[in-house]
Enzyme design. Structure first.
Site, mmCIF file in Angstrom:
data_model
loop_
_atom_site.group_PDB
_atom_site.id
_atom_site.type_symbol
_atom_site.label_atom_id
_atom_site.label_comp_id
_atom_site.label_asym_id
_atom_site.label_seq_id
_atom_site.Cartn_x
_atom_site.Cartn_y
_atom_site.Cartn_z
ATOM 1 N N CYS A 199 0.856 -1.172 -0.041
ATOM 2 C CA CYS A 199 -0.028 0.215 0.185
ATOM 3 C C CYS A 199 0.775 1.216 0.007
ATOM 4 O O CYS A 199 2.012 0.986 -0.338
ATOM 5 C CB CYS A 199 -0.961 0.074 1.183
ATOM 6 S SG CYS A 199 -0.311 0.010 2.716
HETATM 7 C C1 RB5 Z 1 -3.619 5.365 0.749
HETATM 8 O O1 RB5 Z 1 -5.264 4.927 1.003
HETATM 9 C C2 RB5 Z 1 -3.114 4.879 2.134
HETATM 10 O O2 RB5 Z 1 -3.643 5.334 3.212
HETATM 11 C C3 RB5 Z 1 -2.709 3.330 2.056
HETATM 12 O O3 RB5 Z 1 -2.230 3.194 0.684
HETATM 13 C C4 RB5 Z 1 -1.852 3.046 3.100
HETATM 14 O O4 RB5 Z 1 -0.683 3.677 2.906
HETATM 15 C C5 RB5 Z 1 -2.407 2.702 4.409
HETATM 16 O O5 RB5 Z 1 -1.590 2.282 5.226
#
Ligand code: RB5
Length: 158
Positions: A65
């Site tokens: 993420c």
């Molecule tokens: C973006 O949605 C961001 O919040 C996600 O990719 C992540 O970093 C969350 O922990």
């Protein structure tokens, strides 16, 4: 070793790099690609992959993420799953050798593709080393059970 991988929108580009890297290394990798079928964010993407690893459909999983944090948090909510964020090679090795984690998470906004490839290589080429870590990992599993029993007895009766 069968490996599943997935990401939210923030991690899609890095995920593609890692899929190619793993295939070049000779690993079998399935891109679950949940966001191409459903409009979901990291909690559902991470949960979907962690469930499959918990059900032994895959031996290991990689979740990407923006930071790796949200993916680690949701994956660790799945019973029996141990996930950790790694952005350096030493931690990635220890994630297998010391912590016996089945899931590696990374943040595409934190690491560049070359470092991410090295992190993944270190992790997939490491195995749980046992020794002094066996007792500690077993204790984590025991405490996980204690927590689960507690939350089931705390639940209000219907
Ligand atoms: C973006 O949605 C961001 O919040 C996600 O990719 C992540 O970093 C969350 O922990």
């Amino acid at each position: 070793m069968r490996i599943a991988i997935d990401s939210d929108d923030a991690g899609n580009e890095l995920k593609r790099v890692i899929v190619e890297h793993l295939r070049t290394l000779g690993f079998e990798v399935d891109d679950l690609d949940l966001t191409s079928r459903e409009k979901v964010d990291y909690p559902d993407v991470g949960h979907n992959l962690a469930r499959k690893v918990a059900e032994k459909k895959y031996e290991r999983g990689i979740l990407i993420c923006g930071t790796g944090l949200g993916m680690a948090m949701i994956a660790n909510k799945v019973e029996g799953i141990y996930a950790g964020v790694c952005h350096d090679v030493y931690s990635a090795e220890r994630l297998s050798k010391s912590n016996d984690a089945q899931i590696l998470t990374m943040g595409a906004r934190v690491v560049g593709p070359e470092l991410a490839k090295s992190v993944v290589s270190a992790w997939v080429h490491s195995e749980f080393a046992g020794g002094g870590s066996t007792r500690k990992v077993a204790r984590m599993r025991e405490l996980e059970k204690v927590e689960r029993q507690k939350s089931s007895t705390d639940r209000p009766k219907p």
